[in-house]
Write an enzyme that holds these catalytic residues in place. Structure first.
Site, PDB file in Angstrom:
ATOM      1  N   CYS A  83      36.188  46.646  34.181  1.00 25.37           N
ATOM      2  CA  CYS A  83      35.308  46.616  35.361  1.00 25.37           C
ATOM      3  C   CYS A  83      35.311  47.940  36.105  1.00 25.37           C
ATOM      4  CB  CYS A  83      35.726  45.489  36.288  1.00 25.37           C
ATOM      5  SG  CYS A  83      36.094  43.978  35.401  1.00 25.37           S
ATOM      6  N   HIS A 330      27.914  41.582  40.224  1.00 21.31           N
ATOM      7  CA  HIS A 330      28.939  42.375  39.522  1.00 21.31           C
ATOM      8  C   HIS A 330      28.603  42.530  38.048  1.00 21.31           C
ATOM      9  CE1 HIS A 330      32.657  44.108  38.372  1.00 21.31           C
ATOM     10  NE2 HIS A 330      33.381  43.011  38.211  1.00 21.31           N
TER      11      HIS A 330
END
Lengths: 383, 130
Positions: A83, A330
């Site tokens: 991420c 996200h």
């Protein structure tokens, strides 16, 4: 190393973008950034993406994107740090310009998560496959264990966790690019579906498609373009064990603390000098622990600080004015770049309803896995 | 996960084999090539004590496809009595019975059937000491 600026930004809206492919998303964001900067070429690019191979079956994406951008021949590389991939892409672009090897470099990030993959499985590949995921632990599960440890050690409450989501949705409500532009209240968070006890659905960032890009350039180029630009005052990174169980303190994220220490030192600033921050709230507990690691509050005090409004717009230090990962969305590889975009908008004074008054110094904190990597940028407004 | 990747880890999964640093005594589970505490590269193989304490845990309600049929199930971080740490499912109890600090035994259980071939995979799980 020479000084480096960000001269252009561009992103797609974040959401379930069924009509857009991986390559389309990237091209849209990249072209928007190139147009925003007003440059007629780029010398190279770095693309952050976590797992295009598992999400859409496509690897070798850097060349694909160069080709699809109509720039075959331009050097391009894919960087991956789960991420934190997007933040790492910005960092690589920073190095290339700082070293003098390139003048104008594009740093982008992209993820196409809604194309039919088992998202929970793909995200868990950022954990230790053989010793965490093998036992069925998911990403929400890892952060749930951090939350449980934090609650046990410091008395952090379920209400305080919910308040992180409430605040971020309050901000995301004002962001036209956010995936979930709606306000929510504490009760809704606390009554949402259980995902990994004690974390519920509204403690978790969503599954998102999206792309973001910035143009990183030398100060000479930035001045010639005669458009608003910001300076990259620090780019710092740290790693940690991939497996949560290998860490001494399960209620901490040491990679964040290490990266922050390096970033503050590079920029020559202390945390109280920062006007606005974008942090990696993949789960509500993450925002609390990150606040503690960044030195905004003492350990164990982040929950109370959030509930008291310290990090709201208009508070002492606004955190996640974009809505954060929670409300904005996200798309893992794009997140680190989108954080930088929000801070650039704040420093340009162009954040609209989300504007922090007189923002001069901003920070982005982007994190991979359960804290196995962390990259931090400090950006400064240039008048 | 394909068969060699699974069989390679059998000493750890079936027998809790760890590497003990010859210099500082750090217990690496799974074994490592370099001690993260002192940098030493020489280890001796030891078996972990199959008992320990729950340091943190969660109950998973949304799992990946391989575990989807088993939800809700509990997973925790356990510190073994000799000081190594690992992640394991906590089974044979109601989720409400689990607490940080409770004592567990590590036992061999089936973990899952993997992939289309349905390869059976075994490993350690934690059960509360009663």
């Amino acid at each position: 190393m020479r000084e480096v600026a960000i001269v252009g930004i561009g992103m797609t809206p974040f959401g379930e973008l069924w009509q857009d492919s991986l390559r389309n998303l990237f091209a849209k964001a990249a072209l928007a950034a190139i147009d925003d900067a007003g440059v007629d070429h780029i010398d190279g690019m770095y693309i952050g993406a976590m797992s295009t191979g598992l999400f859409v079956g496509q690897e070798h994406i850097a060349s694909l994107m160069a080709d699809y951008l109509g720039m075959p021949g331009v050097p391009a590389a894919h960087v991956e740090s789960a991420c934190a991939s997007g933040g790492i892409a910005v960092r690589q672009a920073f190095f290339e310009v700082a070293s003098g090897a390139g003048e104008i470099i594009l740093a982008g990030g992209v993820e196409k998560m809604n194309d039919g993959a088992d998202t929970t499985y793909v995200l868990a590949t950022a954990a230790d496959q053989e010793y965490e995921a093998f036992h069925g632990v998911t990403f929400p599960g890892l952060y749930a264990m951090i939350a449980r440890a934090h609650i046990h050690k410091y008395g952090t409450t379920r209400e305080q966790l919910a308040d992180v989501a409430v605040k971020n949705h309050e901000n995301g409500f004002k962001n036209p690019n956010a995936q979930f532009r709606m306000k929510i209240d504490r009760e809704t968070v606390m009554n949402s579906t259980m995902v990994a006890d004690p974390l519920r659905l509204l403690d978790c960032s969503p599954v998102t498609d999206g792309a973001a890009a910035v143009i990183v350039a030398s100060m000479d180029v930035a001045k010639k373009l005669a458009r608003p630009y910001v300076k990259i005052k620090a780019s710092a990174m740290a790693t940690d064990s991939l497996a949560l169980h290998s860490r001494k303190d399960l209620a901490a994220l040491p990679a964040v603390q290490k990266a922050a220490e390096r970033a503050y030192k590079q920029a020559g600033v202390t945390p109280d000098k920062i006007d606005v921050m974008e942090v990696h709230d993949c789960f509500t507990i993450a925002e609390l622990v990150v606040m503690e690691e960044l030195g905004l509050v003492e350990r164990g005090k982040a929950g109370a600080a959030v509930s008291a409004g310290m990090t709201r717009l208009g508070g002492k230090i606004p955190v996640n004015t974009s809505g954060g990962l929670k409300s904005k969305g996200h798309p893992v590889g794009a997140t680190g770049v989108a954080q930088v975009i929000e801070i650039v908008e704040q420093l340009r004074g162009a954040a609209g309803d989300r504007q922090v008054a007189n923002a001069g110094l901003g920070l982005t904190q982007n994190m991979g896995g359960s804290g196995g990597s962390c990259v931090i940028h400090i950006l400064e407004a240039m008048s | 996960m394909i068969v060699p990747r699974y069989t390679r880890e059998i000493p750890q999964r079936y027998r809790l084999e760890a590497g003990k640093c010859k210099k500082c005594g750090y217990l690496a589970f799974p074994p490592r090539v370099v001690c993260p505490e002192c940098g030493n590269r020489r280890f001796v193989t030891v078996r972990l004590k199959p008992a320990g304490t729950i340091l943190t845990y969660t109950v998973i309600h949304v799992a990946e496809d391989n575990f989807a049929a088993e939800t809700p199930f509990a997973v925790g971080v356990v510190e073994t009595d000799d000081g190594a740490r690992l992640t394991a499912q906590i089974v044979d109890c109601k989720p409400e019975e689990i607490e940080i600090g409770k004592r567990v035994n590590l036992i061999l259980r089936r973990i899952r059937k993997e992939g289309h071939a349905g390869i059976l995979q075994y490993g350690y799980k934690a059960v509360l000491q009663r």
